[in-house]
Design a protein around this motif. Structure first.
Motif, PDB file in Angstrom:
ATOM      1  N   LEU A  51       0.823  -1.206   0.000  1.00 50.74           N
ATOM      2  CA  LEU A  51       0.000   0.000   0.000  1.00 50.74           C
ATOM      3  C   LEU A  51       0.864   1.266   0.000  1.00 50.74           C
ATOM      4  CD1 LEU A  51      -2.793  -1.200   2.428  1.00 50.74           C
ATOM      5  CD2 LEU A  51      -3.088  -0.623  -0.004  1.00 50.74           C
ATOM      6  N   ALA A  52       2.002   1.237   0.690  1.00 46.59           N
ATOM      7  CA  ALA A  52       2.930   2.373   0.647  1.00 46.59           C
ATOM      8  C   ALA A  52       3.458   2.568  -0.772  1.00 46.59           C
ATOM      9  CB  ALA A  52       4.082   2.158   1.628  1.00 46.59           C
ATOM     10  N   ASN A  53       3.723   1.472  -1.461  1.00 48.22           N
ATOM     11  CA  ASN A  53       4.182   1.559  -2.846  1.00 48.22           C
ATOM     12  C   ASN A  53       3.081   2.118  -3.746  1.00 48.22           C
ATOM     13  OD1 ASN A  53       6.519   0.409  -1.866  1.00 48.22           O
ATOM     14  ND2 ASN A  53       6.105  -1.613  -2.701  1.00 48.22           N
ATOM     15  N   LEU A  54       1.844   1.701  -3.503  1.00 49.49           N
ATOM     16  CA  LEU A  54       0.701   2.257  -4.229  1.00 49.49           C
ATOM     17  C   LEU A  54       0.619   3.756  -3.992  1.00 49.49           C
ATOM     18  CD1 LEU A  54      -1.963   2.116  -5.835  1.00 49.49           C
ATOM     19  CD2 LEU A  54      -3.084   1.394  -3.707  1.00 49.49           C
ATOM     20  N   ASP A  55       0.782   4.194  -2.744  1.00 49.75           N
ATOM     21  CA  ASP A  55       0.766   5.630  -2.421  1.00 49.75           C
ATOM     22  C   ASP A  55       1.771   6.405  -3.253  1.00 49.75           C
ATOM     23  OD1 ASP A  55      -1.233   6.295  -0.620  1.00 49.75           O
ATOM     24  OD2 ASP A  55       0.014   5.995   1.154  1.00 49.75           O
TER      25      ASP A  55
END
Length: 123
Positions: A51-55
């Protein structure tokens, strides 16, 4: 138009592509793009990293979490559904994009989670 953010990878793809007002985010693994290391702490840590990578891709395209309209979450063991759902719900808060959770026999680099998404670009 493509976001400028590019994690080092060997694949022939873009982290995200904007087309007709939508951002299509390629699968974001649970691998730290800067260190290329897997998170410690099990599937919840893997979900948080993905999810951090998606952000990162969303921000580069000028989007936020609230702009996401659809997600696909690939997980190596569907028995982890409760844990990934909890982290996902914390990430999105009251916003509820359409979602599918897909069991996958294995993911690249030993990741436990991979997430792809579609977001509206509101520029």
């Amino acid at each position: 138009m493509e976001p400028e953010y590019r994690a080092p990878n060997g694949g022939h793809y873009s982290p995200g592509v904007i087309s007709n007002g939508l951002l299509f985010v390629s699968g974001q693994l649970s691998l730290d793009p800067d260190t290329r290391e897997l998170p410690q702490g099990g599937v919840e840590a893997h979900m948080e990293q993905a999810l951090a990578n998606l952000d990162r891709v969303l921000r580069e395209a000028g989007c936020g979490r609230e702009d996401v309209v659809q997600c696909r979450v690939y997980v190596t063991d569907i028995a982890h559904w409760d844990q990934i759902n909890r982290v996902y719900a914390d990430y999105f808060g009251p916003h509820r994009p359409a979602r599918i959770v897909v069991p996958a026999a294995s993911l690249h680099f030993g990741c436990l989670v991979e997430i792809e998404a579609v977001a509206e670009v509101r520029k």
